[in-house]
Design a protein around this motif. Sequence first.
Motif, short mmCIF file in Angstrom:
data_model
loop_
_atom_site.label_atom_id
_atom_site.label_comp_id
_atom_site.label_asym_id
_atom_site.label_seq_id
_atom_site.Cartn_x
_atom_site.Cartn_y
_atom_site.Cartn_z
N ARG A 248 8.45 12.17 7.08
CA ARG A 248 9.64 12.40 6.25
C ARG A 248 9.27 12.99 4.89
N ARG A 249 8.16 12.52 4.30
CA ARG A 249 7.85 12.87 2.92
C ARG A 249 6.73 13.88 2.76
N ARG A 250 5.84 13.95 3.71
CA ARG A 250 4.73 14.90 3.72
C ARG A 250 3.73 14.72 2.57
N ASP A 251 3.68 13.55 1.94
CA ASP A 251 2.70 13.39 0.87
C ASP A 251 1.85 12.13 1.03
N ALA B 122 0.84 -1.20 0.00
CA ALA B 122 0.00 0.00 0.00
C ALA B 122 0.88 1.25 0.00
N GLY B 123 1.93 1.23 0.80
CA GLY B 123 2.85 2.37 0.83
C GLY B 123 3.57 2.57 -0.49
N ALA B 124 3.99 1.46 -1.11
CA ALA B 124 4.66 1.56 -2.40
C ALA B 124 3.71 2.10 -3.47
N LEU B 125 2.48 1.62 -3.48
CA LEU B 125 1.49 2.13 -4.43
C LEU B 125 1.26 3.62 -4.25
N ALA B 126 1.15 4.04 -3.00
CA ALA B 126 0.92 5.47 -2.72
C ALA B 126 2.11 6.31 -3.14
N ARG B 127 3.31 5.78 -2.92
CA ARG B 127 4.51 6.53 -3.24
C ARG B 127 4.73 6.64 -4.76
N LEU B 128 4.39 5.60 -5.50
CA LEU B 128 4.73 5.53 -6.92
C LEU B 128 3.63 5.99 -7.86
N ALA C 26 -8.94 7.59 8.68
CA ALA C 26 -9.97 6.57 8.83
C ALA C 26 -9.52 5.20 8.34
N GLY C 27 -8.24 4.86 8.65
CA GLY C 27 -7.74 3.55 8.28
C GLY C 27 -7.36 3.43 6.81
N MET C 28 -7.31 4.53 6.07
CA MET C 28 -6.98 4.47 4.65
C MET C 28 -5.59 5.07 4.43
N PHE C 29 -4.90 4.55 3.45
CA PHE C 29 -3.62 5.11 3.02
C PHE C 29 -3.93 5.86 1.73
N ARG C 30 -3.48 7.07 1.63
CA ARG C 30 -3.82 7.87 0.45
C ARG C 30 -2.70 8.83 0.13
N ARG C 31 -2.43 9.00 -1.13
CA ARG C 31 -1.44 10.00 -1.56
C ARG C 31 -2.18 11.31 -1.75
N SER C 32 -1.67 12.37 -1.15
CA SER C 32 -2.34 13.67 -1.26
C SER C 32 -2.18 14.23 -2.67
N GLN C 33 -3.07 15.12 -3.03
CA GLN C 33 -3.07 15.71 -4.37
C GLN C 33 -2.06 16.81 -4.45
#
Length: 86
Positions: A71-74, A37-43, A79-86
């Motif tokens: 560290r990355r701020r993005d 999930a973290g890799a998907l959000a980062r990439l 609510a239990g979700m991992f999300r990459r900010s816009q």
Amino acid sequence: VDWPSPDAMQTVRHILAQTGSNKGFALVLGAGDGQWAGALARLTGLTVIGIEEDARLRDAARAAVKADAARRRDIFEAAGMFRRSQ
């Protein structure tokens, strides 16, 4: 500590190359400690939702997401979700 791990990043890059998907939503069932999930959000530009039943693994994922966000701020957790900010 590398989070997501280099292995998770490589696996997700491979999946992305096969699917071509990088916008929209991704649901990671059995998200474990959140590596994929973290890799998907980062990439990608995906909104990534990780679902994990095991409280210990879920807590580890939340802690890793928070540390990564510091560290990355993005990447953030809501609510239990991992999300990459816009």
